[in-house]
Design a protein around this motif. Structure first.
Motif, PDB file in Angstrom:
ATOM      1  N   GLU A   2       0.830  -1.217   0.000  1.00 45.67           N
ATOM      2  CA  GLU A   2       0.000   0.000   0.000  1.00 45.67           C
ATOM      3  C   GLU A   2       0.862   1.263   0.000  1.00 45.67           C
ATOM      4  OE1 GLU A   2      -0.606  -2.524   2.068  1.00 45.67           O
ATOM      5  OE2 GLU A   2      -2.526  -3.245   1.296  1.00 45.67           O
ATOM      6  N   LYS A   3       1.964   1.221   0.747  1.00 46.90           N
ATOM      7  CA  LYS A   3       2.795   2.422   0.830  1.00 46.90           C
ATOM      8  C   LYS A   3       3.491   2.728  -0.499  1.00 46.90           C
ATOM      9  CE  LYS A   3       3.262   2.870   5.746  1.00 46.90           C
ATOM     10  NZ  LYS A   3       4.078   2.837   6.942  1.00 46.90           N
ATOM     11  N   PHE A   4       3.798   1.678  -1.242  1.00 46.96           N
ATOM     12  CA  PHE A   4       4.425   1.882  -2.560  1.00 46.96           C
ATOM     13  C   PHE A   4       3.445   2.538  -3.532  1.00 46.96           C
ATOM     14  CE2 PHE A   4       7.620  -0.765  -0.777  1.00 46.96           C
ATOM     15  CZ  PHE A   4       8.748  -0.713  -1.579  1.00 46.96           C
ATOM     16  N   THR A   5       2.207   2.041  -3.556  1.00 46.80           N
ATOM     17  CA  THR A   5       1.224   2.660  -4.465  1.00 46.80           C
ATOM     18  C   THR A   5       0.874   4.067  -3.970  1.00 46.80           C
ATOM     19  OG1 THR A   5      -0.561   1.511  -3.302  1.00 46.80           O
ATOM     20  CG2 THR A   5       0.207   0.502  -5.325  1.00 46.80           C
ATOM     21  N   ALA A   6       0.769   4.235  -2.641  1.00 50.30           N
ATOM     22  CA  ALA A   6       0.491   5.561  -2.084  1.00 50.30           C
ATOM     23  C   ALA A   6       1.576   6.553  -2.499  1.00 50.30           C
ATOM     24  CB  ALA A   6       0.413   5.492  -0.556  1.00 50.30           C
ATOM     25  N   ALA A   7       2.826   6.106  -2.467  1.00 49.99           N
ATOM     26  CA  ALA A   7       3.948   6.998  -2.793  1.00 49.99           C
ATOM     27  C   ALA A   7       3.872   7.464  -4.247  1.00 49.99           C
ATOM     28  CB  ALA A   7       5.274   6.279  -2.547  1.00 49.99           C
ATOM     29  N   MET A   8       3.597   6.539  -5.167  1.00 47.78           N
ATOM     30  CA  MET A   8       3.517   6.925  -6.584  1.00 47.78           C
ATOM     31  C   MET A   8       2.333   7.869  -6.826  1.00 47.78           C
ATOM     32  SD  MET A   8       6.177   5.655  -7.990  1.00 47.78           S
ATOM     33  CE  MET A   8       5.928   5.928  -9.752  1.00 47.78           C
ATOM     34  N   LEU A   9       1.197   7.565  -6.203  1.00 49.13           N
ATOM     35  CA  LEU A   9       0.005   8.407  -6.394  1.00 49.13           C
ATOM     36  C   LEU A   9       0.199   9.793  -5.771  1.00 49.13           C
ATOM     37  CD1 LEU A   9      -2.945   5.929  -5.661  1.00 49.13           C
ATOM     38  CD2 LEU A   9      -2.436   7.010  -7.858  1.00 49.13           C
ATOM     39  N   LEU A  10       0.740   9.835  -4.554  1.00 40.87           N
ATOM     40  CA  LEU A  10       0.843  11.122  -3.863  1.00 40.87           C
ATOM     41  C   LEU A  10       1.982  11.980  -4.420  1.00 40.87           C
ATOM     42  CD1 LEU A  10      -0.034  10.202  -0.153  1.00 40.87           C
ATOM     43  CD2 LEU A  10      -1.515  11.126  -1.954  1.00 40.87           C
ATOM     44  N   ALA A  11       2.991  11.347  -5.031  1.00 42.64           N
ATOM     45  CA  ALA A  11       4.007  12.141  -5.741  1.00 42.64           C
ATOM     46  C   ALA A  11       3.331  12.889  -6.885  1.00 42.64           C
ATOM     47  CB  ALA A  11       5.114  11.236  -6.277  1.00 42.64           C
ATOM     48  N   ALA A  12       2.445  12.190  -7.606  1.00 41.89           N
ATOM     49  CA  ALA A  12       1.727  12.815  -8.726  1.00 41.89           C
ATOM     50  C   ALA A  12       0.722  13.851  -8.223  1.00 41.89           C
ATOM     51  CB  ALA A  12       1.019  11.740  -9.549  1.00 41.89           C
ATOM     52  N   ALA A  13       0.023  13.531  -7.127  1.00 39.66           N
ATOM     53  CA  ALA A  13      -0.955  14.476  -6.573  1.00 39.66           C
ATOM     54  C   ALA A  13      -0.257  15.750  -6.087  1.00 39.66           C
ATOM     55  CB  ALA A  13      -1.729  13.827  -5.428  1.00 39.66           C
ATOM     56  N   GLY A  14       0.883  15.580  -5.401  1.00 42.08           N
ATOM     57  CA  GLY A  14       1.642  16.739  -4.907  1.00 42.08           C
ATOM     58  C   GLY A  14       2.142  17.602  -6.053  1.00 42.08           C
ATOM     59  N   ASP A  15       2.561  16.945  -7.123  1.00 44.35           N
ATOM     60  CA  ASP A  15       3.014  17.642  -8.331  1.00 44.35           C
ATOM     61  C   ASP A  15       1.846  18.419  -8.954  1.00 44.35           C
ATOM     62  OD1 ASP A  15       4.435  18.329 -10.676  1.00 44.35           O
ATOM     63  OD2 ASP A  15       3.801  16.483 -11.671  1.00 44.35           O
ATOM     64  N   SER A  16       0.728  17.754  -9.110  1.00 46.36           N
ATOM     65  CA  SER A  16      -0.452  18.351  -9.732  1.00 46.36           C
ATOM     66  C   SER A  16      -0.951  19.558  -8.928  1.00 46.36           C
ATOM     67  CB  SER A  16      -1.533  17.265  -9.843  1.00 46.36           C
ATOM     68  OG  SER A  16      -2.783  17.840 -10.076  1.00 46.36           O
ATOM     69  N   LEU A  17      -0.943  19.444  -7.605  1.00 43.54           N
ATOM     70  CA  LEU A  17      -1.384  20.550  -6.741  1.00 43.54           C
ATOM     71  C   LEU A  17      -0.439  21.751  -6.848  1.00 43.54           C
ATOM     72  CD1 LEU A  17      -2.380  18.644  -3.463  1.00 43.54           C
ATOM     73  CD2 LEU A  17      -3.926  20.047  -4.842  1.00 43.54           C
ATOM     74  N   GLY A  18       0.853  21.482  -6.751  1.00 43.81           N
ATOM     75  CA  GLY A  18       1.823  22.586  -6.787  1.00 43.81           C
ATOM     76  C   GLY A  18       1.909  23.236  -8.154  1.00 43.81           C
ATOM     77  N   TYR A  19       1.637  22.452  -9.188  1.00 45.25           N
ATOM     78  CA  TYR A  19       1.742  22.917 -10.584  1.00 45.25           C
ATOM     79  C   TYR A  19       0.486  23.686 -10.996  1.00 45.25           C
ATOM     80  CZ  TYR A  19       2.357  22.156 -15.708  1.00 45.25           C
ATOM     81  OH  TYR A  19       2.486  22.289 -17.067  1.00 45.25           O
ATOM     82  N   ARG A  20      -0.654  23.193 -10.600  1.00 43.04           N
ATOM     83  CA  ARG A  20      -1.969  23.722 -10.986  1.00 43.04           C
ATOM     84  C   ARG A  20      -1.993  24.228 -12.431  1.00 43.04           C
ATOM     85  NH1 ARG A  20      -6.100  28.525  -9.152  1.00 43.04           N
ATOM     86  NH2 ARG A  20      -7.837  27.541 -10.208  1.00 43.04           N
ATOM     87  N   ASN A  21      -1.738  23.292 -13.330  1.00 40.77           N
ATOM     88  CA  ASN A  21      -1.731  23.602 -14.763  1.00 40.77           C
ATOM     89  C   ASN A  21      -0.859  24.822 -15.071  1.00 40.77           C
ATOM     90  OD1 ASN A  21      -2.265  23.078 -17.352  1.00 40.77           O
ATOM     91  ND2 ASN A  21      -4.475  23.379 -17.253  1.00 40.77           N
ATOM     92  N   TYR A  22       0.256  24.898 -14.389  1.00 40.32           N
ATOM     93  CA  TYR A  22       1.279  25.934 -14.553  1.00 40.32           C
ATOM     94  C   TYR A  22       0.934  27.252 -13.852  1.00 40.32           C
ATOM     95  CZ  TYR A  22       5.394  28.081 -16.714  1.00 40.32           C
ATOM     96  OH  TYR A  22       6.620  28.674 -16.923  1.00 40.32           O
ATOM     97  N   ASN A  23      -0.299  27.426 -13.389  1.00 45.65           N
ATOM     98  CA  ASN A  23      -0.688  28.711 -12.774  1.00 45.65           C
ATOM     99  C   ASN A  23       0.025  28.965 -11.449  1.00 45.65           C
ATOM    100  OD1 ASN A  23      -2.492  29.357 -14.811  1.00 45.65           O
ATOM    101  ND2 ASN A  23      -4.082  28.077 -13.907  1.00 45.65           N
ATOM    102  N   TRP A  24       0.102  27.930 -10.607  1.00 47.67           N
ATOM    103  CA  TRP A  24       0.737  28.130  -9.304  1.00 47.67           C
ATOM    104  C   TRP A  24       2.240  27.946  -9.379  1.00 47.67           C
ATOM    105  CZ3 TRP A  24      -3.386  25.349  -5.727  1.00 47.67           C
ATOM    106  CH2 TRP A  24      -4.492  26.209  -5.590  1.00 47.67           C
TER     107      TRP A  24
END
Length: 354
Positions: A2-24
């Motif tokens: 579970e922690k391995f899948t969580a890590a891959m998903l949350l790396a992408a989620a953290g990226d997506s949040l910080g990036y916000r389609n380049y706006n943020w």
């Protein structure tokens, strides 16, 4: 698992949040980002869908590294050839995601058709960026056991210098790979920074052994260590001391922006291989297992928030799993199935060692 899948998903989620389609990603004020987040209804109300909240080049390159690591390679040279193929393939997919110029330049210098020198790229004066650090966490997941430390050092350095052949760049990939391995080993978070600095001499030995660009490296080598030394002293984290890091009394979004700028080398927090992992680490230390607080510190600031969010998200997943993260942040995530699959495969290959 579970922690391995969580890590891959949350790396992408953290990226997506910080990036916000380049706006943020291009916003230089953490305060403004927090205000905009409030207007969107806050973190709990967000749904990260592929059209409105795409992942950035950080996630695509991290996935490319993971894809190579889960192939059935015979020796490390074969693994590097596999990485080269995946990075060269990734160039086309990165279009439209505002990729880091050093990543594109590095990928374009890889030679998939040259059996012996496929992964040898020239020293790059401009290769000190965060892109090597954000694609290497999965290396620490693959080689997380303490007895695999030498392999982790070698693979993270080679992976880093394929695209960022500069010590500040590729020591960033060593750093995030090490932190991922420490998370899986259950090492106390407060020890990670000091333990990582103790591994740097082994990294230098490895670079000397491969005798590539050593003169250029030596000129820039100390910078990464000096910056981390300065950071650990600022947080009063001593070698043998397990006490809590010391944070300023007033540490809101505005203060964090000022602090992150101070750690950076060009006035933009998280732009380089030393400070992208540093901001992620600092956020983990300050958040203490609270996902919302982690996002506040690592994903919503006026620096390179996609990069720091990606590293912090991955490490959070390895430490705490995904159960306390709002489902809207990963249920409709771009490439969700592929990310989960890579997490599962990384878990498999790291369990059955060759």
């Amino acid at each position: 698992m579970e922690k391995f899948t969580a890590a891959m998903l949350l790396a992408a989620a953290g990226d997506s949040l910080g990036y916000r389609n380049y706006n943020w990603e291009i916003c230089s004020s953490g305060v403004k980002i927090h205000e905009e987040l409030k207007e969107l209804g806050g973190l709990d109300k967000l749904v990260l869908s592929a059209d409105k909240w795409p992942v950035s080049h950080n996630t695509l390159m991290h996935m490319a590294t993971a894809e190579a690591l889960v192939t059935d390679y015979y020796c490390l040279e074969d693994l590097y050839r596999e990485m080269v193929k995946h990075y060269v393939d990734a160039i086309d997919k990165l279009q439209g995601r505002r990729p880091d110029p050093a990543t594109i330049e590095g990928c374009s210098q890889l030679k998939p058709d040259n059996y012996l020198l496929a992964w040898h790229t020239p020293f790059n004066e401009k290769g000190s960026g965060f892109g090597a650090a954000t694609k290497a966490m999965c290396i620490g997941m693959r080689y997380w056991k303490p007895e695999r430390l030498e392999t982790l050092i070698e693979v993270s350095i080679e992976c880093g210098r394929m695209t960022h052949n500069h010590p500040t760049g590729f020591l960033g990939s060593l750093c995030t790979a090490l932190f991922a391995s420490y998370a899986l080993q259950g090492k106390p978070l407060v020890k990670w920074g000091r333990d990582m600095l103790n591994v740097i001499p082994m990294a230098e030995e490895y670079c000397k052994k491969t005798i590539r660009h050593m003169a250029e490296y030596q000129e820039h080598w100390f910078y990464f260590e000096a910056k981390w030394q300065f950071y650990l002293e600022e947080r009063e984290i001593e070698e043998d001391n397990m006490s809590k890091p010391v944070f300023p009394d007033q540490y809101d979004a505005d203060e964090r922006d000022k602090t992150y700028k101070k750690w950076s080398s060009e006035g933009r927090g998280g732009r380089r291989g030393h400070d992208a992992p540093m901001i992620a680490y600092d956020a983990l230390l300050g958040a203490g297992g609270d996902w919302k607080e982690l996002c506040s510190r690592a994903m919503f600031h006026g620096g390179e928030s996609g990069a720091t969010g990606s590293i912090a998200g991955c490490l959070f997943g390895l430490m705490y799993g995904i159960s306390n993260v709002p489902k809207g942040l990963y249920q409709e995530l771009e490439m969700k199935q592929r990310l989960e699959h890579l997490g599962e495969k990384l878990h498999q290959v790291s369990s059955k060692e060759k």
